[in-house]
Design a protein around this motif. Structure first.
Motif, mmCIF file in Angstrom:
data_model
loop_
_atom_site.group_PDB
_atom_site.id
_atom_site.type_symbol
_atom_site.label_atom_id
_atom_site.label_comp_id
_atom_site.label_asym_id
_atom_site.label_seq_id
_atom_site.Cartn_x
_atom_site.Cartn_y
_atom_site.Cartn_z
ATOM 1 N N LYS A 127 41.534 46.699 39.856
ATOM 2 C CA LYS A 127 40.914 46.101 41.035
ATOM 3 C C LYS A 127 40.006 44.967 40.612
ATOM 4 O O LYS A 127 39.239 45.095 39.652
ATOM 5 C CB LYS A 127 40.106 47.138 41.821
ATOM 6 N N THR A 128 40.118 43.868 41.326
ATOM 7 C CA THR A 128 39.246 42.717 41.131
ATOM 8 C C THR A 128 38.453 42.514 42.409
ATOM 9 O O THR A 128 39.026 42.483 43.497
ATOM 10 C CB THR A 128 40.063 41.451 40.825
ATOM 11 N N VAL A 129 37.130 42.407 42.282
ATOM 12 C CA VAL A 129 36.262 42.232 43.444
ATOM 13 C C VAL A 129 35.346 41.040 43.206
ATOM 14 O O VAL A 129 34.753 40.900 42.133
ATOM 15 C CB VAL A 129 35.402 43.488 43.701
ATOM 16 N N SER A 130 35.250 40.187 44.206
ATOM 17 C CA SER A 130 34.273 39.099 44.173
ATOM 18 C C SER A 130 33.176 39.404 45.183
ATOM 19 O O SER A 130 33.457 39.822 46.307
ATOM 20 C CB SER A 130 34.937 37.758 44.508
ATOM 21 N N ILE A 131 31.921 39.221 44.769
ATOM 22 C CA ILE A 131 30.774 39.447 45.648
ATOM 23 C C ILE A 131 29.976 38.143 45.713
ATOM 24 O O ILE A 131 29.333 37.744 44.739
ATOM 25 C CB ILE A 131 29.900 40.607 45.150
ATOM 26 N N PHE A 132 30.051 37.484 46.876
ATOM 27 C CA PHE A 132 29.411 36.193 47.076
ATOM 28 C C PHE A 132 28.517 36.271 48.314
ATOM 29 O O PHE A 132 28.941 35.971 49.430
ATOM 30 C CB PHE A 132 30.473 35.102 47.225
ATOM 31 N N PRO A 133 27.267 36.718 48.139
ATOM 32 C CA PRO A 133 26.364 36.969 49.272
ATOM 33 C C PRO A 133 26.087 35.744 50.137
ATOM 34 O O PRO A 133 25.702 35.887 51.307
ATOM 35 C CB PRO A 133 25.079 37.461 48.596
ATOM 36 N N ASN A 134 26.261 34.543 49.584
ATOM 37 C CA ASN A 134 25.920 33.334 50.335
ATOM 38 C C ASN A 134 27.097 32.760 51.116
ATOM 39 O O ASN A 134 26.984 31.674 51.701
ATOM 40 C CB ASN A 134 25.362 32.272 49.385
ATOM 41 N N ASN A 135 28.214 33.475 51.158
ATOM 42 C CA ASN A 135 29.365 32.988 51.914
ATOM 43 C C ASN A 135 29.017 32.811 53.390
ATOM 44 O O ASN A 135 28.337 33.654 53.985
ATOM 45 C CB ASN A 135 30.536 33.959 51.789
ATOM 46 N N LYS A 136 29.521 31.736 53.972
ATOM 47 C CA LYS A 136 29.304 31.477 55.390
ATOM 48 C C LYS A 136 30.545 31.818 56.215
ATOM 49 O O LYS A 136 30.449 32.414 57.292
ATOM 50 C CB LYS A 136 28.939 30.003 55.611
ATOM 51 N N ASN A 137 31.708 31.446 55.725
ATOM 52 C CA ASN A 137 32.939 31.594 56.503
ATOM 53 C C ASN A 137 33.891 32.642 55.942
ATOM 54 O O ASN A 137 34.970 32.864 56.493
ATOM 55 C CB ASN A 137 33.659 30.242 56.591
ATOM 56 N N LEU A 138 33.505 33.273 54.853
ATOM 57 C CA LEU A 138 34.314 34.324 54.239
ATOM 58 C C LEU A 138 33.452 35.560 54.060
ATOM 59 O O LEU A 138 32.219 35.471 53.982
ATOM 60 C CB LEU A 138 34.858 33.869 52.878
ATOM 61 N N PRO A 139 34.070 36.748 53.962
ATOM 62 C CA PRO A 139 33.282 37.968 53.726
ATOM 63 C C PRO A 139 32.509 37.892 52.408
ATOM 64 O O PRO A 139 32.951 37.239 51.452
ATOM 65 C CB PRO A 139 34.353 39.069 53.673
ATOM 66 N N THR A 140 31.379 38.567 52.378
ATOM 67 C CA THR A 140 30.605 38.645 51.140
ATOM 68 C C THR A 140 31.425 39.266 50.015
ATOM 69 O O THR A 140 31.426 38.783 48.887
ATOM 70 C CB THR A 140 29.333 39.480 51.368
ATOM 71 N N THR A 141 32.117 40.354 50.336
ATOM 72 C CA THR A 141 32.908 41.077 49.342
ATOM 73 C C THR A 141 34.396 40.908 49.639
ATOM 74 O O THR A 141 34.850 41.164 50.752
ATOM 75 C CB THR A 141 32.551 42.575 49.359
ATOM 76 N N GLN A 142 35.143 40.481 48.625
ATOM 77 C CA GLN A 142 36.588 40.332 48.746
ATOM 78 C C GLN A 142 37.233 40.980 47.528
ATOM 79 O O GLN A 142 36.714 40.884 46.425
ATOM 80 C CB GLN A 142 36.979 38.857 48.821
ATOM 81 N N GLY A 143 38.361 41.653 47.733
ATOM 82 C CA GLY A 143 38.965 42.370 46.617
ATOM 83 C C GLY A 143 40.472 42.424 46.693
ATOM 84 O O GLY A 143 41.084 42.194 47.739
ATOM 85 N N ASN A 144 41.069 42.764 45.556
ATOM 86 C CA ASN A 144 42.521 42.940 45.472
ATOM 87 C C ASN A 144 42.826 44.023 44.456
ATOM 88 O O ASN A 144 42.135 44.140 43.433
ATOM 89 C CB ASN A 144 43.208 41.637 45.077
ATOM 90 N N ILE A 145 43.836 44.837 44.744
ATOM 91 C CA ILE A 145 44.275 45.888 43.829
ATOM 92 C C ILE A 145 45.735 45.656 43.468
ATOM 93 O O ILE A 145 46.582 45.466 44.353
ATOM 94 C CB ILE A 145 44.120 47.287 44.459
ATOM 95 N N LEU A 146 46.038 45.686 42.185
ATOM 96 C CA LEU A 146 47.415 45.632 41.692
ATOM 97 C C LEU A 146 47.812 47.044 41.276
ATOM 98 O O LEU A 146 47.113 47.683 40.480
ATOM 99 C CB LEU A 146 47.521 44.693 40.493
#
Length: 313
Positions: A66-85
């Motif tokens: 699993k790869t997760v990105s956490i970007f608290p300052n996002n305006k138009n996208l979710p703070t947390t985004q992830g993908n599982i292979l």
């Protein structure tokens, strides 16, 4: 290889499914059928992080990363985004790639449900929610799955977000009375159960105000610098449980701080989810303060990814 979106998964895979699958993976873990490495957290900017979690189930013959990105300052996208292979270990074939934002929140909510069921007072009726970002929603679902919650208090440093969260809960069908609070102290004083889901670097409530018998779920902080709970809350806790001991020793900022300050030792941790999931009710009396701290681990993601695969295979 199939590709599954959050929307497709959310339509079929619910909190009750996740609780069942997390319980099953804890059994596999206890039987030494899980191979994993500790989550890798890399800084991606001043406030942003990238998380990487690999895990194998020898029982299911499945591997995930699993790869997760956490970007608290996002305006138009979710703070947390992830993908599982997802990979089939019988032949090494990659079977699926799936969005993991919803699954990350859902598996954490399922873990919260298991801990709350073991530790919160059986007559708990009020839930306080501190932090109303995306991660908080499934934590509420987990608690209401195992306790008859009649009133929910919401607090966020941006009140408008708490109001939006209230509408989302009501739209989902949560029937409890829901109140947005502007005073976090009042929330703490009135709550039987408290959910914290923030990435704060400073404690978000005063531990002195916890009433006797409160159960606290802390699921937001995941680095050395983060502190959702203060030292007082940890010192007052009669029992502290965690999701994964290796993970909290490496990532749970408030517990690491409390150990380094001599307030508790790691030996004071009463147990992990794998050690308590199949035990009976653990609360010893109605006055104890209990804390459950979660940072996450790859096998919990494997649990829900495997559950999704069974539905979509």
């Amino acid at each position: 290889m199939i590709t599954l979106t959050d929307k497709e998964i959310e339509e079929k895979y619910k909190i009750s499914h996740a609780i069942k699958d997390v319980n099953a993976i804890l059994k596999d873990y206890n039987e030494d059928n899980i191979v994993e490495s500790i989550r890798t957290v890399l800084p991606a900017g001043e406030d942003s992080s990238m998380l990487y979690m690999p895990c194998i189930s020898l029982t299911q013959q499945v591997s995930i990363i699993k790869t997760v990105s956490i970007f608290p300052n996002n305006k138009n996208l979710p703070t947390t985004q992830g993908n599982i292979l997802v990979t089939d270990l019988t032949d090494g074939a990659h079977k699926a790639t799936m969005d993991a934002s919803y699954l990350t929140r859902l598996r954490t909510g399922a873990m919260t449900a298991i801990a709350t069921d073991k530790l919160a007072r059986e007559d708990a009726k009020t839930l306080g929610v501190i932090g109303t970002g995306n991660m908080a929603f499934e934590q509420v679902l987990g608690v209401v799955e195992v306790r008859d919650i009649q009133r929910i208090y919401l607090y966020n440093r941006t009140p408008e977000k708490a109001e939006q969260f209230k509408v989302r809960l009501e739209t989902f069908g949560i029937w409890a009375d829901i109140e947005v609070m502007t005073d976090v102290d009042a929330l703490v004083e009135q709550s039987d159960i408290i959910n914290c889901a923030t990435q704060s670097k400073a404690p978000v409530y005063n531990g002195e105000l916890l009433k006797e018998g409160t159960h606290v779920n802390g699921v937001g902080s995941f680095t050395h610098e983060m502190r959702e709970m203060d030292r007082t809350a940890i010192k007052r806790a009669d029992h502290i449980y965690v999701d994964d001991m290796d993970g909290v020793k490496d990532e749970a900022g408030e517990l690491i701080d409390a150990v380094e300050a001599g307030i508790i030792s790691w030996d004071d941790i009463k147990g992990t989810l794998a050690e308590i999931y199949d035990q009976g009710y653990l609360r010893q009396n109605d006055t104890d303060i209990t804390i459950y701290k979660c940072v996450g681990a790859g096998y919990f993601d494997l649990a829900v990814a495997g559950g999704v695969m069974k539905m979509f295979a």
